[in-house]
Design an enzyme around this catalytic site. Structure first.
Site, PDB file in Angstrom:
ATOM      1  CG  HIS A  33      -3.597   5.089  -3.911  1.00  0.00           C
ATOM      2  ND1 HIS A  33      -3.787   4.480  -2.687  1.00  0.00           N
ATOM      3  CD2 HIS A  33      -2.697   6.078  -3.700  1.00  0.00           C
ATOM      4  CE1 HIS A  33      -3.022   5.076  -1.782  1.00  0.00           C
ATOM      5  NE2 HIS A  33      -2.346   6.052  -2.369  1.00  0.00           N
ATOM      6  CG  ASP A  35      -1.645   9.554  -3.366  1.00  0.00           C
ATOM      7  OD1 ASP A  35      -1.630   8.888  -2.307  1.00  0.00           O
ATOM      8  OD2 ASP A  35      -1.168   9.159  -4.443  1.00  0.00           O
ATOM      9  CG  MET A  37      -0.545  14.815  -0.814  1.00  0.00           C
ATOM     10  SD  MET A  37       1.058  14.878  -1.611  1.00  0.00           S
ATOM     11  CE  MET A  37       1.068  13.306  -2.460  1.00  0.00           C
ATOM     12  CG  HIS A  64      -2.624   7.674   1.051  1.00  0.00           C
ATOM     13  ND1 HIS A  64      -1.395   7.532   0.438  1.00  0.00           N
ATOM     14  CD2 HIS A  64      -2.359   7.823   2.375  1.00  0.00           C
ATOM     15  CE1 HIS A  64      -0.443   7.591   1.358  1.00  0.00           C
ATOM     16  NE2 HIS A  64      -0.994   7.775   2.530  1.00  0.00           N
ATOM     17  CG  ASP A 170       1.300   4.721  -1.732  1.00  0.00           C
ATOM     18  OD1 ASP A 170       1.802   4.926  -2.851  1.00  0.00           O
ATOM     19  OD2 ASP A 170       0.535   5.540  -1.176  1.00  0.00           O
ATOM     20  N   GLY A 171       4.537   3.544  -2.942  1.00  0.00           N
ATOM     21  CA  GLY A 171       5.743   4.332  -3.152  1.00  0.00           C
ATOM     22  C   GLY A 171       6.839   3.533  -3.830  1.00  0.00           C
ATOM     23  N   GLY A 172       7.175   3.948  -5.044  1.00  0.00           N
ATOM     24  CA  GLY A 172       8.270   3.301  -5.768  1.00  0.00           C
ATOM     25  C   GLY A 172       7.957   1.885  -6.204  1.00  0.00           C
TER      26      GLY A 172
HETATM   27  C1  DX5 Z   1       3.172   9.300  -2.292  1.00  0.00           C
HETATM   28  C2  DX5 Z   1       1.796   8.810  -2.588  1.00  0.00           C
HETATM   29  C3  DX5 Z   1       1.783   7.720  -3.574  1.00  0.00           C
HETATM   30  C4  DX5 Z   1       2.310   8.093  -4.932  1.00  0.00           C
HETATM   31  C5  DX5 Z   1       3.105   6.927  -5.397  1.00  0.00           C
HETATM   32  O1  DX5 Z   1       3.158  10.101  -1.185  1.00  0.00           O
HETATM   33  O2  DX5 Z   1       1.152   8.349  -1.425  1.00  0.00           O
HETATM   34  O3  DX5 Z   1       0.495   7.119  -3.690  1.00  0.00           O
HETATM   35  O4  DX5 Z   1       1.320   8.353  -5.867  1.00  0.00           O
HETATM   36  O5  DX5 Z   1       3.739   7.264  -6.582  1.00  0.00           O
HETATM   37  P1  DX5 Z   1       4.871   6.345  -7.201  1.00  0.00           P
HETATM   38  O6  DX5 Z   1       4.214   5.022  -7.540  1.00  0.00           O
HETATM   39  O7  DX5 Z   1       5.322   7.077  -8.386  1.00  0.00           O
HETATM   40  O8  DX5 Z   1       5.928   6.186  -6.162  1.00  0.00           O
HETATM   41 ZN    ZN Z   2      -0.708   7.168  -1.688  1.00  0.00          ZN
END
Ligand code: DX5
Ligand code: ZN
Length: 213
Positions: A33, A35, A37, A64, A170-172
């Site tokens: 994955h 990311d 931004m 993403h 995705d997230g936590g």
């Molecule tokens: C957050 C990202 C995630 C991030 C998740 O905006 O989209 O993909 O890497 O990280 P964890 O698993 O630490 O929440």
């Molecule tokens: Zn992500």
């Protein structure tokens, strides 16, 4: 339910040695994955398509895009860099169907995502033209946040509507929250901190997988 997939998020990896970081998880990951931004849709800025190009792995790249109104040429940059799937955000696009159709036309797996406070209704009209839906389980932008359990009814409703669709969370995500998301109907699990934040990344993946048995 479709096949379970684990997608380590490189947001929590050491980007200065990205290929060796990925090598560690390669035999146990279904997707990597990535990311992206832009500093507009979300405050932070991360890597771009030129970084994706230097990633060398046999594992498909799940890109993403946390990006405001990505243009065709911007998206194409990631396709040319080797993306296997591309996720756009419903909230980031005036007419998400435009981006969805462009990704599809380029024979790349297509995914649409919604943030925790966005209703599933916003994307119901795209469910037959995407390969995957990403239900964000934190506000996009940062790794290491707490899983928002209130997003689970969306996963449940979506699984009911689409028994065969890939549903990504995705997230936590960790061995505890992955189980909660799995029971709601998710089958694709993105995890950053709970994999790359650990010394033994393979053990971390196995722990998540074990929680899904
Ligand atoms: C957050 C990202 C995630 C991030 C998740 O905006 O989209 O993909 O890497 O990280 P964890 O698993 O630490 O929440
Ligand atoms: Zn992500």
């Amino acid at each position: 339910m479709p096949k379970i997939k684990i997608a380590p998020s490189i947001l929590s990896a050491d980007l200065s040695k990205i290929n060796s970081e990925i090598k560690e998880v390669e035999n146990h990951a279904d997707l990597i994955h990535v990311d992206i931004m832009d500093g507009i849709f979300v405050p932070p800025v991360t890597v771009d398509s030129s970084f994706v190009k230097i990633i060398k792995t046999k594992v498909p790249l799940d890109v993403h895009l946390m990006v405001h109104e990505p243009s065709d040429s911007y998206i194409k940059g990631f396709i040319d860099a080797g993306a296997y799937s591309i996720t756009i955000h419903e909230e980031a696009c005036k007419d998400p169907e435009k981006q969805i159709n462009f990704i599809r036309k380029n024979k790349t797996k297509t995914c649409v995502s919604i943030k925790p406070n966005t209703s599933l209704d916003k994307i119901k009209k795209y469910l037959d033209i995407v390969d995957m839906v990403l239900i964000m389980t934190v506000e996009p932008g940062w790794a290491g946040q707490k899983f928002i359990q209130e997003t689970m009814p969306k996963v449940k409703e979506l699984r009911k509507l689409k028994p065969k669709l890939d549903i990504e969370v995705d997230g936590g995500i960790n061995p505890y929250t992955s189980r909660i998301a799995f029971e709601a109907g998710a089958n694709v699990f993105v995890a950053g901190t709970s994999i790359f934040g650990k010394k033994d990344r393979v053990a971390a993946i196995k722990e998540i997988l074990n929680s899904l048995k």
